[in-house]
Scaffold this motif. Sequence first.
Motif, PDB file in Angstrom:
ATOM      1  N   SER A   1       0.816  -1.209   0.000  1.00  0.00           N
ATOM      2  CA  SER A   1       0.000   0.000   0.000  1.00  0.00           C
ATOM      3  C   SER A   1       0.852   1.263   0.000  1.00  0.00           C
ATOM      4  N   LEU A   2       1.908   1.251   0.791  1.00  0.00           N
ATOM      5  CA  LEU A   2       2.769   2.437   0.865  1.00  0.00           C
ATOM      6  C   LEU A   2       3.489   2.696  -0.456  1.00  0.00           C
ATOM      7  N   LYS A   3       3.897   1.635  -1.142  1.00  0.00           N
ATOM      8  CA  LYS A   3       4.533   1.806  -2.461  1.00  0.00           C
ATOM      9  C   LYS A   3       3.536   2.415  -3.453  1.00  0.00           C
ATOM     10  N   ALA A   4       2.294   1.921  -3.425  1.00  0.00           N
ATOM     11  CA  ALA A   4       1.260   2.447  -4.322  1.00  0.00           C
ATOM     12  C   ALA A   4       0.921   3.891  -3.965  1.00  0.00           C
ATOM     13  N   ASN A   5       0.830   4.189  -2.670  1.00  0.00           N
ATOM     14  CA  ASN A   5       0.556   5.561  -2.232  1.00  0.00           C
ATOM     15  C   ASN A   5       1.670   6.509  -2.658  1.00  0.00           C
TER      16      ASN A   5
END
Length: 199
Positions: free
Chosen positions: A184-188
């Motif tokens: 999720s953090l990579k996508a964010n």
Amino acid sequence: MLKVFKTNSVNKKIKKIKKITMDCWMELTTPTNDEIDKVVAKTLVDKDLITKMLDVEELPRIERSGNATLIVVDTPYLDEDHQYTTIPLGIIITDNNYVITVSPKKTTILNAFKQDKVKDFRTAKKTRFVIQILYNTAQAYIRALRVVNRKIELKEEVLSKSTSNRDLLDMLDLEKTLVYFLTSLKANDLVLDKFGAKM
């Protein structure tokens, strides 16, 4: 559920209001069809932008449709079993001065805004509002990671003395949480890069 908020132009305090007005913020959490239709009728936003945000599998991105831009980010979410996972939060900014947030489940990310705890928050300042939501999301991940880290340390202590199946499964659940967060953090981060490029 539909809630409408607006900051007062005089004292800058957030207030829950009954009607959808210019420069307000509409919070939609698992909304009914009637609530969605009410927002669409007032803001002229593409209904699909709202309805797709009710899917917990929506991916972080920025998308333009009609008179609005949808920004989707993943946020940490503590489920009924007290396990962390992630859920999407949609932020819709319209060309006719409305902000709509949409979530498939109740999220704590927006609580600070509703409780007047975010410095310089104004519903009329849309870009600033998006940045503040992204900042609050990052802070929520930090808090969640601290909790997960404490759980891992406790589990490691237990596992050093015993290797029961339950303890191993608990450790695997914690590892799964970290994988959710990392993805999720990579996508964010990609969303943040695109948002920064558009500013």
